[in-house]
Design a protein around this motif. Sequence first.
Motif, PDB file in Angstrom:
ATOM      1  N   TYR A 253       0.828  -1.203   0.000  1.00 54.07           N
ATOM      2  CA  TYR A 253       0.000   0.000   0.000  1.00 54.07           C
ATOM      3  C   TYR A 253       0.862   1.252   0.000  1.00 54.07           C
ATOM      4  CZ  TYR A 253      -4.224  -2.708   0.913  1.00 54.07           C
ATOM      5  OH  TYR A 253      -5.285  -3.586   0.811  1.00 54.07           O
ATOM      6  N   ASP A 254       0.469   2.208  -0.832  1.00 54.54           N
ATOM      7  CA  ASP A 254       1.088   3.531  -0.813  1.00 54.54           C
ATOM      8  C   ASP A 254       0.408   4.338   0.292  1.00 54.54           C
ATOM      9  OD1 ASP A 254       2.343   5.989  -1.531  1.00 54.54           O
ATOM     10  OD2 ASP A 254       2.400   5.336  -3.618  1.00 54.54           O
ATOM     11  N   ALA A 255       0.906   5.522   0.583  1.00 52.28           N
ATOM     12  CA  ALA A 255       0.283   6.412   1.572  1.00 52.28           C
ATOM     13  C   ALA A 255      -0.760   7.294   0.903  1.00 52.28           C
ATOM     14  CB  ALA A 255       1.334   7.271   2.259  1.00 52.28           C
ATOM     15  N   TYR A 256      -1.750   7.706   1.686  1.00 51.91           N
ATOM     16  CA  TYR A 256      -2.854   8.525   1.183  1.00 51.91           C
ATOM     17  C   TYR A 256      -2.727   9.934   1.744  1.00 51.91           C
ATOM     18  CZ  TYR A 256      -7.462   8.508  -1.107  1.00 51.91           C
ATOM     19  OH  TYR A 256      -8.507   8.695  -1.985  1.00 51.91           O
TER      20      TYR A 256
ATOM     21  N   SER B  93       4.578   7.146  -4.811  1.00 49.51           N
ATOM     22  CA  SER B  93       4.825   6.784  -6.207  1.00 49.51           C
ATOM     23  C   SER B  93       4.442   7.885  -7.196  1.00 49.51           C
ATOM     24  CB  SER B  93       4.071   5.495  -6.558  1.00 49.51           C
ATOM     25  OG  SER B  93       2.690   5.633  -6.321  1.00 49.51           O
ATOM     26  N   SER B  94       3.570   8.821  -6.785  1.00 54.37           N
ATOM     27  CA  SER B  94       3.175   9.934  -7.666  1.00 54.37           C
ATOM     28  C   SER B  94       3.259  11.253  -6.897  1.00 54.37           C
ATOM     29  CB  SER B  94       1.754   9.727  -8.204  1.00 54.37           C
ATOM     30  OG  SER B  94       1.662   8.544  -8.961  1.00 54.37           O
ATOM     31  N   PRO B  95       4.459  11.666  -6.509  1.00 52.30           N
ATOM     32  CA  PRO B  95       4.622  12.862  -5.666  1.00 52.30           C
ATOM     33  C   PRO B  95       4.201  14.162  -6.343  1.00 52.30           C
ATOM     34  CG  PRO B  95       6.756  12.108  -6.481  1.00 52.30           C
ATOM     35  CD  PRO B  95       5.757  11.040  -6.844  1.00 52.30           C
TER      36      PRO B  95
ATOM     37  N   GLY C 235       0.611   8.234  14.046  1.00 42.55           N
ATOM     38  CA  GLY C 235       1.716   8.671  13.204  1.00 42.55           C
ATOM     39  C   GLY C 235       2.041   7.778  12.033  1.00 42.55           C
ATOM     40  N   ASN C 236       1.309   6.671  11.864  1.00 44.34           N
ATOM     41  CA  ASN C 236       1.540   5.786  10.728  1.00 44.34           C
ATOM     42  C   ASN C 236       0.859   6.333   9.480  1.00 44.34           C
ATOM     43  OD1 ASN C 236       3.058   3.348  11.701  1.00 44.34           O
ATOM     44  ND2 ASN C 236       1.367   3.308  13.165  1.00 44.34           N
ATOM     45  N   ASP C 237       1.346   5.903   8.309  1.00 39.29           N
ATOM     46  CA  ASP C 237       0.778   6.364   7.048  1.00 39.29           C
ATOM     47  C   ASP C 237      -0.688   5.932   6.906  1.00 39.29           C
ATOM     48  OD1 ASP C 237       3.042   7.626   6.176  1.00 39.29           O
ATOM     49  OD2 ASP C 237       3.728   5.981   4.898  1.00 39.29           O
ATOM     50  N   ILE C 238      -1.502   6.833   6.352  1.00 35.14           N
ATOM     51  CA  ILE C 238      -2.885   6.498   6.002  1.00 35.14           C
ATOM     52  C   ILE C 238      -2.842   5.593   4.767  1.00 35.14           C
ATOM     53  CG2 ILE C 238      -5.129   7.430   5.292  1.00 35.14           C
ATOM     54  CD1 ILE C 238      -4.281  10.076   6.660  1.00 35.14           C
ATOM     55  N   GLN C 239      -3.602   4.512   4.800  1.00 39.80           N
ATOM     56  CA  GLN C 239      -3.537   3.526   3.716  1.00 39.80           C
ATOM     57  C   GLN C 239      -4.106   4.078   2.427  1.00 39.80           C
ATOM     58  OE1 GLN C 239      -4.345  -0.751   4.512  1.00 39.80           O
ATOM     59  NE2 GLN C 239      -6.017  -0.483   3.054  1.00 39.80           N
ATOM     60  N   GLY C 240      -3.297   4.047   1.359  1.00 39.13           N
ATOM     61  CA  GLY C 240      -3.712   4.559   0.067  1.00 39.13           C
ATOM     62  C   GLY C 240      -3.918   3.462  -0.963  1.00 39.13           C
ATOM     63  N   ASP C 241      -3.438   3.696  -2.176  1.00 42.86           N
ATOM     64  CA  ASP C 241      -3.649   2.752  -3.274  1.00 42.86           C
ATOM     65  C   ASP C 241      -2.736   1.534  -3.120  1.00 42.86           C
ATOM     66  OD1 ASP C 241      -4.753   1.887  -5.708  1.00 42.86           O
ATOM     67  OD2 ASP C 241      -3.096   2.735  -6.861  1.00 42.86           O
ATOM     68  N   TYR C 242      -3.250   0.376  -3.537  1.00 44.54           N
ATOM     69  CA  TYR C 242      -2.471  -0.857  -3.470  1.00 44.54           C
ATOM     70  C   TYR C 242      -1.666  -1.001  -4.760  1.00 44.54           C
ATOM     71  CZ  TYR C 242      -1.271  -5.736  -2.534  1.00 44.54           C
ATOM     72  OH  TYR C 242      -0.600  -6.911  -2.301  1.00 44.54           O
TER      73      TYR C 242
END
Length: 250
Positions: free
Chosen positions: A4-7, A22-24, A46-53
């Motif tokens: 998972y990327d971050a949201y 991946s798409s800054p 403080g953990n990353d919010i779950q984004g795109d897989y």
Amino acid sequence: MGKYDAYLVCENGHGVNDSYYSSPSFNKEFCTTCGAKTFKTCPNCGNDIQGDYKLENVIDLSGGITPVPDICKHCGKDFPWRSKKQKIKENIKTNDKNDIFLLETIMDRFHLVAKQLRQRYNERETLDIKDEYDTQDLFHSLLRIYYDDVRAEEWNPSYAGGSTRSDFLLKKEQIVIEIKKTRSSLKSKQLGEQLIIDIAKYKSHPDCKVLYCFVYDPEGYIINPRGIENDLNDDSKEMKVKVKIIPKGH
């Protein structure tokens, strides 16, 4: 295998970029829908919010948007926007509506609705917000979700030799809503001058206890929207004035 990327999400729960790493190039400090500040980590743990897989060596061409989660998968606590969504649902169900909250919700999501209307199946015709009349039509439609009695173009008493018409009057709630859309000839200076004149005129309106000035600025003509809002907002007992410029953060 994938991961998972971050949201990147704003404080009001609008998804800004579901592929933070991946798409800054799509990352923004402020939300282009409502102007709220954005963040990618849970404010609780403080953990990353779950984004795109993301699957390794696989390119997704579906164009689908990852839903913004309401609960952090790491700590199990609610994200800030979950309580706002619940409050909207409660306001819809009750007769004792919080009118300011409902109007703020319509205004905060107006740009999101306008963009969604452009994405129709098979490129069918839709409403494209090109001028102030289009802005009024869409806003009027959204008001109908919550209000039965929406009076359009109510004449105001003359002021300094002139007269004006308010775009919408909620008579029972004693709220007047003035709608404007920026353009090349209506930027910060001209907008400020018009709003000052409008506010002075509405003070003599018998049914106006709250004046809401909604300014739609999709092209980003307003350089300092928060400055105009702060200068003109007024919580006086005679007539409250609330200025809302959407979107911000250009």
